[in-house]
Scaffold this motif. Structure first.
Motif, PDB file in Angstrom:
ATOM      1  N   SER A  13       0.825  -1.217   0.000  1.00 61.54           N
ATOM      2  CA  SER A  13       0.000   0.000   0.000  1.00 61.54           C
ATOM      3  C   SER A  13       0.855   1.261   0.000  1.00 61.54           C
ATOM      4  CB  SER A  13      -0.934   0.019   1.208  1.00 61.54           C
ATOM      5  OG  SER A  13      -0.178  -0.139   2.400  1.00 61.54           O
ATOM      6  N   LEU A  14       2.111   1.140   0.425  1.00 61.39           N
ATOM      7  CA  LEU A  14       3.011   2.300   0.424  1.00 61.39           C
ATOM      8  C   LEU A  14       3.877   2.298  -0.838  1.00 61.39           C
ATOM      9  CD1 LEU A  14       4.365   2.553   4.079  1.00 61.39           C
ATOM     10  CD2 LEU A  14       2.804   4.107   2.954  1.00 61.39           C
ATOM     11  N   ALA A  15       3.874   3.422  -1.533  1.00 61.25           N
ATOM     12  CA  ALA A  15       4.640   3.519  -2.786  1.00 61.25           C
ATOM     13  C   ALA A  15       6.135   3.290  -2.545  1.00 61.25           C
ATOM     14  CB  ALA A  15       4.417   4.895  -3.422  1.00 61.25           C
ATOM     15  N   SER A  16       6.645   3.837  -1.434  1.00 64.18           N
ATOM     16  CA  SER A  16       8.088   3.703  -1.182  1.00 64.18           C
ATOM     17  C   SER A  16       8.463   2.237  -0.973  1.00 64.18           C
ATOM     18  CB  SER A  16       8.481   4.527   0.036  1.00 64.18           C
ATOM     19  OG  SER A  16       7.709   4.144   1.157  1.00 64.18           O
ATOM     20  N   VAL A  17       7.581   1.461  -0.307  1.00 66.61           N
ATOM     21  CA  VAL A  17       7.848   0.028  -0.099  1.00 66.61           C
ATOM     22  C   VAL A  17       7.883  -0.677  -1.449  1.00 66.61           C
ATOM     23  CG1 VAL A  17       6.960  -2.107   0.915  1.00 66.61           C
ATOM     24  CG2 VAL A  17       6.861   0.019   2.225  1.00 66.61           C
ATOM     25  N   ARG A  18       6.932  -0.327  -2.334  1.00 58.29           N
ATOM     26  CA  ARG A  18       6.884  -0.969  -3.653  1.00 58.29           C
ATOM     27  C   ARG A  18       8.196  -0.745  -4.402  1.00 58.29           C
ATOM     28  NH1 ARG A  18       1.644   1.398  -3.510  1.00 58.29           N
ATOM     29  NH2 ARG A  18       2.105   3.036  -5.019  1.00 58.29           N
ATOM     30  N   GLN A  19       8.668   0.494  -4.386  1.00 59.63           N
ATOM     31  CA  GLN A  19       9.903   0.818  -5.101  1.00 59.63           C
ATOM     32  C   GLN A  19      11.082   0.022  -4.547  1.00 59.63           C
ATOM     33  OE1 GLN A  19      10.245   3.137  -7.636  1.00 59.63           O
ATOM     34  NE2 GLN A  19       8.087   3.642  -7.702  1.00 59.63           N
ATOM     35  N   LEU A  75       5.076   1.704 -10.588  1.00 59.54           N
ATOM     36  CA  LEU A  75       4.699   1.467  -9.189  1.00 59.54           C
ATOM     37  C   LEU A  75       4.554   2.762  -8.397  1.00 59.54           C
ATOM     38  CD1 LEU A  75       7.124  -1.509  -8.512  1.00 59.54           C
ATOM     39  CD2 LEU A  75       4.682  -1.664  -8.905  1.00 59.54           C
ATOM     40  N   GLU A  76       4.774   3.895  -9.054  1.00 57.46           N
ATOM     41  CA  GLU A  76       4.722   5.157  -8.305  1.00 57.46           C
ATOM     42  C   GLU A  76       3.319   5.453  -7.805  1.00 57.46           C
ATOM     43  OE1 GLU A  76       6.382   8.178 -10.793  1.00 57.46           O
ATOM     44  OE2 GLU A  76       8.400   7.319 -10.723  1.00 57.46           O
ATOM     45  N   GLU A  77       2.323   5.273  -8.695  1.00 56.58           N
ATOM     46  CA  GLU A  77       0.934   5.555  -8.303  1.00 56.58           C
ATOM     47  C   GLU A  77       0.199   4.242  -8.043  1.00 56.58           C
ATOM     48  OE1 GLU A  77      -0.401   8.486  -7.766  1.00 56.58           O
ATOM     49  OE2 GLU A  77       1.502   9.447  -8.237  1.00 56.58           O
TER      50      GLU A  77
END
Length: 1649
Positions: free
Chosen positions: A986-992, A1030-1032
């Motif tokens: 759910s967090l963009a930073s985690v995805r990156q 994955l940013e949005e």
């Protein structure tokens, strides 16, 4: 005859002066002036006659006429003959004096007429006005005012009359009883006196050069006696002021002896008025004139009056002038002029009066006195020359004044003194010191709240004025150079002048440069002549230290460095070359940066390097010893300035390092330790830096001095002293210990490594722990002092760094490493977990980072303890925003944010340091065993931090990896399963960060497989490109990206790890973060697709698991899995799948929809299902009529039948799947026609009640909103998806962008939506049309009106495209449209006409062939009887306009007149679209007028006025139509100029200046059709009653322009009576804009009179 007409026109305008609107009155005035320009004398005579005849006309209306007369006279003064001038003079004179009462506006207007005529006919005016000025009879008020104004406007003409006027006037003065009469006598005397003075001043140009002052002196004196002795005593204030204003100019003309005689009474009389009047300007102005007149005659009486003059004038200056009241400022100026006059005559007495006032306790008195002092210093320099010492000595008290206003006034006085040589006198230095003190005021001082004196100055404004003054004195007043240089240097070093440094340095630099230019470089500073000057050491120290804060105090760094550079020779002769090169570079660095961008550390390093180079260049130990002593002496000055003091400590350390005298070094270090203020953090830092820098060259002395100090009496005394005050003692002692510990740390860092390593454990650490009061090996006594803790941590960190950077780092065994690490762990554990308040944990982790590197290795338990403690201490901290909420005051948010960032950085560095010691898969596994629980945490901030740390660690691992033999990376699958689902967190930073982790893991695997570390794998590199997706948190993008990531993983994971990866992934389905759960599903499906062959026997089990998940929870990834399953099942058991789906209740739930869509995968199966569903849509009627409840009215509503509705929904779901394309393509025509007719039958149709309630329930339930079940929406969406799937995406897109889908669903605009669809089909899907048209033709006879409307609308728009002609469909469709002209539905008839008209644009070449038939249809349409709203007629006109270009001329000409006459009434229709269409059609008809030229030109001329006026139509589309029609009519009118105008000015895109355009049109009309003047005017008269304001205003304007350009011989056409009557009537219009145009036109009628 003409004259009487002009008079009549003027009369009409003058009658209209009674209009109440000021803009209309203005226009009437302009119109009269316009008439006057044409016939000035006639109009002036008419105005005269009118005013005489209308004796009872109210004065406001008379004023308008008189003002017009004044303007006509002014503009035509040279043209007027005497007789007219006499008439005007006589009238104005009578108007001015008719009423004995004063009626200002009226009589002023009349007076102004006389003044205007008097410019040329002064004698005539005087002849008339003097008749109203008889001896012994009090004249009219305005007679006198007229005399006064004439004397100003015509000085040379009027002065010769003044002697006789004054002779007649003087006896009248006694007769004036009323105040206003007395006031006007004064006004006259004032202006007479002023004009006489002007006459006398310009005798060389005067007509009579023999006139002298004494010609008037006796009369003026006689008048003076009345004014002064009688009227000045009057109780009416206005009169007194009028008297005073007159007395000033009169005093110049009085006989000298009389003035001398009167002064003893006159001056006290004037002075007494100050008490009676608040507005003093007129009194002061007059008084100044009297004083100047007195001085001019060399009066002796002034001496006696001087005290009272000074006593009265002084308070006038002391009352502050208000800039918002201009007269108070002017009054100040006049009073100061009085003081100038007095000071020039009586310098001693004026000073004797003023100087004691400087000691007054009243602030205003002091300020006022100083303002006067400035004035007389500037304006009476010769008289004040010998008074300079006296004036200077009297300034002592003002210099000590603390009041800001007084300070500002003193600064202004000092500025004046400087210009006149005062400051060169003894006492001048005190003035300069005062000025510098004001420059040093704090510039950001808050103004004190003083509501009683709102205009009080802030010290900021005093400071800025002083700074400007100092700079101006230094640079522009040459005589000040020797006063200021080198005196100003005395102010550079004292700390209290810090704020003044920038202006001081700038001034000094300017002065020094000037001295150098004069050749005084070597003797720039003469210490032998100036004992008080600061030494070169003091100046250098001071300027260097303030440069450390270069942007403070208005960028003082640049000024200080530049001054230092200029003084280089005085500092030391050896510095010339070095400083001239280095200082400009330092200045440039400051100027290239800003306060924000400048790195303080880097700047200080540059300055210290500059200092080092300076010391090297001097290379004189004695000089350096003096320098360092001076630095230490200045230390105490900077108490309270921590940054500057810290830098000075570093300078001392640097200078001590360069000092060769060991004794001096030890002495100064001892002094520093004894005098330091240990409580201040910056001081501790500075002291420690000083010791560290000093240790570079003096390690032994530095360490010895630190040990000596602890043993010295001073230290023991301090500790003993503190212990008397127990509460204070602990704290103070801890601070001293903290400083000493820090000193050791800095020494370790700075000292040469080869020397310091041997001393670390033996001396440095031993002493540090001794001060810390901690038994490391025994029982720990924990200190609570934060400073001591932080200093210990920093010292240990610095010591570890020193060892790491040492030459023998590898050989150095740090025996106390484990104890130090344990100590740091204890510190970290002691920190609270609920908030990040101190940098303890961050600093401790940094220290551990360096300690871990050193030998020996940490034991496993110690390593585990360290990792777990640090992870828990940082990752579990609440998120910064939450912590902010908990803190009551919010804390310093920026500081907290930086501390948090530093702490995270420290944790990463520590873990990397630990991982570095074991770079193996096992080491990695061990690290993630500790990190795993944090990565899967349910708390977002913990996950975010953990994954961020993981990414950093894996990147580090990869960068350091060096594989020598191929070994298995046994835990790859488990680690990838840990991170890959996080790609959808759910967090963009985690995805990156998760993608980064997978990327690193796959490269680590490749390294272990034997690839080089710099090898780039195309598949794995693709992961980087996926990060952007994955940013949005957009589901589609995430789905796609996760799928791609899974494909990469699937291709790169070794077979033996595949199942463990899948099993770990299935565990991920239970992830608390739904996004990660979804990602796991997507990745599982992707992996199955990629590698399913090797797991064939497992597929049923996998499908079963996913299906059960679908029943448990409605999630996207579950649906995706189900689609795969349904596809497999449908291939084997299609009948069961289809029957279960058909049985699903409406509205379909998401599972059913997903299953329908999965059936689209196989084309043959899809085609069979689509055909079944089409048959179901057509089998049943589309809706049933259902009667409404009686309460709701007797109407009926249409309710959808369920089977076609369900089949439509099913069609939508199947065709929404991309794979259904081939099947839809095969069934395109039947699908399109069925869905189009389905759509037409669902507009306005309701759902059955049972489905309405079900839809409401489903829309109110939680979860995503289902697609609408409304019949029309369903049909629209299904048709849309059918087009997209059938390869007609362009059609769907075109319809969507034109808003067509929404229009189709609207009962009122359905046919417009269908037209949009047909247009798009014709453009993008032409080849599909023959079969569609063939299937649609039978529905033109449908029983449903809606289906006939839809089909007609579709065909009508198709005819707009040439594609129907290409496909040989035209004749068929045209016959069908013609056949619809008798349809019972009006909309069908209208659409049929539209279709026939569209042939013009679709197949223009076919129009001629069917011309007669098409024309007949249009004419029939215009004559449609069942057409109450004229809609069919409107369509017929629009269509005919389109067809005309392509019809045979003979076909049209036979009907031309009939059509033109039929459409003419529509030009003025209330409906804008009828006006537009009829005018456009009229424009198009002009093309066919050749054969009937004369007949049709007549029609054009009939419509011309209408078309021109409708250019002002309120509707833009009608204006556009008029422009088109006029452009078309132009060539037929036989007037080339008019034709060109229409073509050039009436372009659609050009804006039109209507007035200018109409002016030119009328010019051409009157050239080409002069005989039409009356006809055009009569047509315009019809529009005087128009409902549209702009057209009502345009009609009289049109007439005005026509008469402006008509020739004289044509004027007889016009019935002037009728025209003026109509205009008169329109002058009563309620709208002022209309009345203004009428007035303007009335003015122009002069042309046809």
């Amino acid at each position: 005859m003409t004259e009487s007409r002009i008079k009549r026109l003027a009369t009409t305008l003058m009658d209209a002066t009674t209009d109440k609107d000021p803009l209309v009155q203005e226009q009437i005035y302009n119109a009269l002036c316009y008439l006057g320009e044409s016939e000035p004398e006639e109009i002036l005579n008419s105005c005269d006659e009118y005013l005489r005849q209308h004796d009872k006309l109210a004065y406001p209306h008379r004023v308008i006429i008189l003002k017009a007369m004044e303007t006509v006279v002014k503009n035509n003064i040279a043209l007027l003959d005497k007789s007219t001038a006499k008439v005007v003079i006589f009238l104005a004179s009578n108007e001015m004096t008719k009423s004995k009462e004063v009626i200002r506006d009226w009589q002023q207007a009349a007076s102004s007429v006389l003044v205007a005529v008097g410019q040329r006919f002064i004698n005539k005016v005087m002849e008339e006005v003097l008749t109203k000025f008889q001896p012994g009879i009090l004249p009219h008020y305005f007679v006198l005012q007229t005399f006064a104004n004439l004397s100003v406007s015509n000085v040379f003409g009027m002065v010769p009359f003044l002697n006789s006027i004054l002779g007649t006037m003087l006896p009248m003065l006694g007769m004036a009883k009323q105040d206003h009469m007395k006031a006007v006598f004064c006004y006259a005397l004032q202006h007479f006196s002023e004009s006489i003075q002007e006459y006398l001043a310009n005798l060389d140009k005067a007509p009579d050069p023999t006139v002298r002052k004494d010609t008037f002196s006796n009369e003026i004196f006689s008048a003076y006696e009345v004014l002064f002795n009688s009227w000045l005593q009057h109780r009416e204030a206005k009169l007194r002021l009028a008297v005073v204003e007159a007395l000033g100019p009169m005093s110049y003309l009085m006989p000298s002896e009389k003035l001398e005689e009167q002064l003893p009474k006159l001056i006290p009389g004037i002075l007494a008025l100050y008490k009676k009047h608040t507005e003093a300007f007129y009194i002061s102005k007059s008084l100044c004139q009297i004083l100047e007149a007195s001085v001019n005659i060399g009066s002796r009486s002034l001496d006696v009056q001087l005290d009272s003059l000074l006593g009265t004038l002084h308070p006038q200056i002391c009352a502050p002038a208000d800039p918002s009241v201009p007269l108070t400022v002017k009054n100040h100026t006049e009073v100061l002029r009085c003081f100038t006059v007095l000071a020039c005559s009586f310098p001693d007495r004026v000073l004797a009066f003023l100087l004691p006032k400087l000691e007054s306790s009243n602030e205003r008195t002091r300020v006022g006195t100083l303002l006067i002092m400035r004035q007389i210093i500037n304006s009476a320099p010769s008289q004040m020359e010998i008074k300079k010492p006296f004036i200077l000595s009297s300034m002592k008290l003002p210099l000590q004044d603390s009041n800001n206003k007084v300070k500002r006034a003193v600064v202004q006085v000092i500025s004046a003194m400087a210009h006149h040589g005062y400051l060169e006198q003894p006492g001048g230095e005190a003035m300069m010191e005062f000025l510098v003190r004001q420059c040093a005021l704090p510039s950001d001082a808050q103004p004190k709240k003083q509501p009683l004196d709102a205009d009080d100055l802030t010290s900021d404004s005093v400071q800025s004025i002083s700074v400007n003054t100092l700079f101006l004195l230094s640079t522009t007043v040459d005589r000040m150079n020797n006063v200021l240089w080198p005196y100003l240097l005395e102010f550079v070093t004292p700390i209290q002048f810090t704020n003044a440094l920038t202006p001081l340095c700038k001034s000094l630099m300017y002065l020094a440069t000037k001295k150098q230019e004069e050749g005084e470089n070597t003797s720039l500073i003469r210490y032998d002549l100036n004992a008080n000057l600061p030494s070169p050491y003091a100046l250098t120290t001071r300027l260097l230290v303030v440069s450390s804060q270069p942007y403070a105090g208005d960028c003082r760094g640049v000024a200080a460095l530049r001054l230092l550079s200029v003084l280089h020779y005085s500092v030391h002769p050896a510095l010339d070359q070095l400083w001239s090169k280095q200082v400009p570079l330092l200045v440039e660095h400051i100027e290239e940066n800003t306060e924000k961008s400048l790195s303080r550390k880097e700047w200080e390093e540059k300055l210290l390097l500059f200092l080092q180079e300076t010391l090297a260049a001097v290379a004189d130990n004695a000089w350096i010893c003096h320098f360092v002593t001076e630095m230490c002496r200045q230390l105490s000055s900077y108490n309270g300035l921590p940054l500057e003091k810290n830098f000075l400590y570093k300078c001392i350390g640097t200078t001590l390092g360069a000092c060769t005298s060991k004794d001096l070094v030890q002495k100064q270090l001892q002094e520093l330790l004894e005098t330091a203020r240990y409580q201040e953090e910056a001081e501790r830092e500075g002291l420690a830096s000083c010791f560290g820098i000093c240790a570079i060259n003096h390690l032994e002395e530095t360490l010895a001095k630190l040990e000596d100090f602890v043993r010295s009496d001073v230290f023991k005394k301090s500790v003993g002293l503190f212990s008397l005050f127990k509460d204070r003692s602990d704290n103070e002692v801890e601070k001293i210990k903290s400083s000493l510990i820090l000193c050791y740390g800095y020494v370790a860092v700075y000292a040469p490594k080869e020397l310091v390593l041997a001393r670390i454990e033996a001396d440095i650490l031993k002493n540090i722990f001794q001060y810390f009061n901690t038994k490391v090996l025994g029982i720990k006594v924990e200190t609570k002092d934060l400073t001591l803790k932080l200093c210990l941590i920093r010292s240990i960190c610095m010591i570890s760094q020193a060892i790491c950077n040492g030459v023998k780092c590898g050989d150095f065994i740090f025996s106390r490493k484990a104890e130090l690490v344990a100590q740091m762990v204890e510190f970290i554990k002691a920190e609270p977990l609920e908030a990040l308040r101190t940098p303890v944990r961050q600093r401790a982790m940094v220290a551990c980072t360096y300690l871990v590197i050193l030998e020996p290795h940490l034991s496993d338990p110690d390593r585990t303890e360290l990792m777990d403690t640090c992870l828990a201490s940082v990752l579990a901290l609440p998120p910064p925003e939450l912590a902010k909420e908990r803190e009551e005051n919010g804390g310093d948010a920026l500081h907290k944010e930086m501390l948090y960032g530093d702490t995270m950085g420290a944790l990463k560095d520590l873990l990397k340091s630990l991982l570095q010691r074991n770079l193996t898969p096992h080491g990695l596994q061990d690290m993630f065993a500790h990190l795993g629980p944090w990565i899967k945490s349910s708390k977002e901030h913990e996950r975010q931090r953990a994954v961020e740390v993981s990414a950093a660690l894996l990147d580090f691992y990869l960068s350091k990896l060096n594989v020598s033999t191929v070994i298995p990376f046994y835990n790859l699958g488990v680690l990838i399963a840990l991170f890959s689902p996080r790609c959808s967190d759910s967090l963009a930073s985690v995805r990156q960060h998760a993608v980064d982790c997978v990327y690193c893991l796959l490269y680590i695997q490749l390294c272990y497989e034997g690839f080089a570390r710099d090898h780039r794998d195309e598949m794995v590199e693709g992961l980087k490109a996926l990060k952007k997706g994955l940013e949005e948190p957009d589901f589609t993008v995430l789905f796609h990206t996760c799928n791609n990531i899974a494909m990469v993983i699937g291709k790169r994971v070794p077979p033996d790890q595949l199942m463990s990866l899948l099993l770990a992934m299935f565990e991920g389905l239970a992830d608390p973060d739904k996004n990660c759960s979804r990602a796991a599903t997507v990745m599982i499906n992707s992996l199955l697709k990629e590698r399913g062959a090797v797991l064939q026997e497992k597929v049923p089990d996998i499908m079963s698991i996913i299906h059960s998940k679908l029943e448990e929870v409605d999630e996207e990834h579950i649906r995706k899995a189900a689609q795969q399953t349904v596809y497999i099942l449908a291939a084997q058991h299609k009948s069961v799948v289809v029957s279960s789906l058909l049985g699903s209740p409406l509205p379909f739930d998401s599972h059913t929809c997903a299953m329908w869509r999965s059936l689209a995968t196989e084309p043959t199966l899809t085609s069979q299902i689509l055909e079944q569903l089409l048959e179901k849509v057509n089998r049943d009627v589309p809706y049933k009529e259902s009667k409404s409840f009686p309460l709701l009215g007797s109407g009926s509503e249409r309710v959808a039948t369920p089977l076609p509705l369900a089949a439509t929904c099913a069609l939508y779901e199947i065709m929404s799947a991309a794979e259904s394309g081939p099947a839809v393509l095969g069934l395109y025509p039947p699908l399109f026609v069925t869905l189009l007719l389905r759509l037409s039958c669902t507009v306005g149709v309701q759902l059955p009640r049972n489905l309405q309630s079900r839809e409401r329930r489903s829309s109110s339930s939680l979860g995503p909103a289902p697609r609408s079940l409304q019949p029309c929406s369903c049909a629209v969406e299904t048709l849309k998806v059918m087009l997209v799937r059938g390869g007609s995406e362009e059609v769907a897109r075109a319809v969507g962008s034109a808003g067509g889908w929404e229009l189709m669903a609207s009962p009122e605009r359905h046919h417009d939506g269908i037209a949009v669809l047909a247009r798009a089909m014709a453009r993008h899907a032409g080849p599909r049309l023959p079969l569609i048209v063939k299937n649609l033709i039978p529905t033109l006879n449908s029983v449903f009106d809606s289906q006939r409307v839809t089909t007609t609308a579709f065909f009508a728009e198709l005819l707009n495209s040439n594609v129907v002609n290409d496909l040989i469909l035209l004749e068929t469709m045209m016959d069908n449209m013609t056949g619809r002209q008798k349809d019972s539905c009006m909309l069908v008839r209208m659409l049929a006409l539209r279709g026939l008209g569209n042939i013009a644009s679709g197949s223009p070449e076919k129009v001629r062939k069917h011309g007669a038939k098409l024309l007949a249809s249009m004419v029939n349409g215009m004559d449609d009887k069942d057409d109450p709203q004229n809609l069919v007629a409107l369509e017929a006109m629009s269509s005919l306009s389109k067809l005309l270009d392509h019809l045979e001329e003979r076909d049209v000409q036979s009907m031309l007149l009939h059509i033109a006459i039929r459409i003419r009434p529509f030009f003025d229709s209330e409906q804008p679209d009828l006006r537009q269409s009829s005018i456009v059609l009229f424009g198009n008809l002009t093309k066919f007028s050749q054969g009937h030229c004369e007949v049709f030109v007549e029609q054009i001329l009939n419509g011309l006025v209408t078309l021109l006026l409708h250019l002002q139509d309120p509707k833009p589309e009608v204006v556009k139509a008029c422009k088109f029609a006029l452009r078309m009519c132009g060539p037929n009118m036989g007037c080339e100029g008019l034709c060109d105008m229409f073509l050039n000015h009436l372009q659609e895109e050009r804006s039109l200046h209507y007035g200018e355009f109409m002016n030119n049109v009328c010019k051409h009309l009157m050239q080409c059709y002069p005989e039409m003047l009356n006809r055009l005017i009569l047509t315009n008269l019809f529009y005087f009653k128009s409902n549209w304001v702009d057209i009502r205003a345009a009609a009289p304007m049109f007439i005005g322009f026509l008469v402006l350009h008509v020739d004289e011989e044509q004027c007889q056409q016009v019935d002037l009576d009728q025209l003026i009557s109509a205009l008169n009537l329109l002058l009563k219009d309620p709208v002022p804009a209309v009345r203004m145009k009428v007035a303007e036109t009335l003015g122009r009628l002069v042309r046809i009179l």
